[in-house]
Design an enzyme around this catalytic site. Sequence first.
Site, PDB file in Angstrom:
ATOM      1  CG  ASP A   1      -1.983  -0.989   1.260  1.00  0.00           C
ATOM      2  OD1 ASP A   1      -2.015  -1.833   0.346  1.00  0.00           O
ATOM      3  OD2 ASP A   1      -2.809  -0.953   2.191  1.00  0.00           O
ATOM      4  CG  ASP A   2       0.222   3.741   2.142  1.00  0.00           C
ATOM      5  OD1 ASP A   2      -0.915   3.371   1.783  1.00  0.00           O
ATOM      6  OD2 ASP A   2       0.553   3.885   3.323  1.00  0.00           O
TER       7      ASP A   2
ATOM      8  CG  HIS B   1      -3.010   7.284   2.552  1.00  0.00           C
ATOM      9  ND1 HIS B   1      -3.031   7.249   3.923  1.00  0.00           N
ATOM     10  CD2 HIS B   1      -2.832   6.004   2.160  1.00  0.00           C
ATOM     11  CE1 HIS B   1      -2.850   5.997   4.334  1.00  0.00           C
ATOM     12  NE2 HIS B   1      -2.731   5.226   3.280  1.00  0.00           N
TER      13      HIS B   1
ATOM     14  CG  HIS C   1      -4.535   2.945  -0.684  1.00  0.00           C
ATOM     15  ND1 HIS C   1      -5.373   2.188   0.107  1.00  0.00           N
ATOM     16  CD2 HIS C   1      -3.520   3.323   0.151  1.00  0.00           C
ATOM     17  CE1 HIS C   1      -4.893   2.127   1.340  1.00  0.00           C
ATOM     18  NE2 HIS C   1      -3.776   2.817   1.404  1.00  0.00           N
TER      19      HIS C   1
ATOM     20  CG  HIS D   1       2.235   0.038   4.447  1.00  0.00           C
ATOM     21  ND1 HIS D   1       2.001  -0.902   5.423  1.00  0.00           N
ATOM     22  CD2 HIS D   1       1.079   0.718   4.285  1.00  0.00           C
ATOM     23  CE1 HIS D   1       0.747  -0.786   5.835  1.00  0.00           C
ATOM     24  NE2 HIS D   1       0.164   0.188   5.173  1.00  0.00           N
TER      25      HIS D   1
HETATM   26 ZN   LIG Z   1      -2.548   3.216   3.059  1.00  0.00          ZN
END
Ligand SMILES: [Zn+2]
Length: 208
Positions: free
Chosen positions: A36-37, A91, A87, A175
């Site tokens: 993620d991210d 964020h 996503h 992440h």
């Molecule tokens: Zn995230």
Amino acid sequence: MYYPIKIPRWLQSFFPNYIWRGKTEANSKRLYLTFDDGPIPEITPWVLEQLRAYDAKATFFCVGENVQKNQAIYQQIIAEGHQVGNHTFKHLNGWSTTKADYLDNVAACGEQVDSLLFRPPYGRLKWGQAKALRANYKMVLWEILAGDFDASISGEQCWQNVCKNATDGSIVVLHDSQKSWKHLSYVLPKLLEYYHNKGFTFEVISTK
Ligand SMILES: [Zn+2]
């Protein structure tokens, strides 16, 4: 900071509109790694390199503004056969964002990330946001949170969080972010080697 490392099946079953685990078959050995991210130049290419060494596929839940800034890395993720998911653009935390603003932000990410998968940042969504998004997206949460973002635990503890809990079908959250680098750089090579040696494959989350 409290967060559950493993979401129990009974709790998953209370929220059947979310995807908590990947597909499995009798005797299959599959893990569904998610990152993620990202994408960011400092971390994501390194992640791709680790995955490549094991012919591992993963799902990247991308932040729209990072994709906008790092187009080449985003294209590399796709070219190497990984899955991507939305996503949000910035964020956002759904609990502190109006429905209209949240949906706009998801749509802005959708202009960068072509995917039917959505994962809410922090796993936080209000009911109305979730209901609206379900019309257009498959909502993906997770079964195992490695805690790579948690500076209060050791890299070894982070690794134990994964290896004590991840089994066939588990969706694991990691992440590709600066904040998680210290633990990610320790855990990901171990994880790939350990589960590969146990006969596991690493697969993308299906959009179907
Ligand atoms: Zn995230």
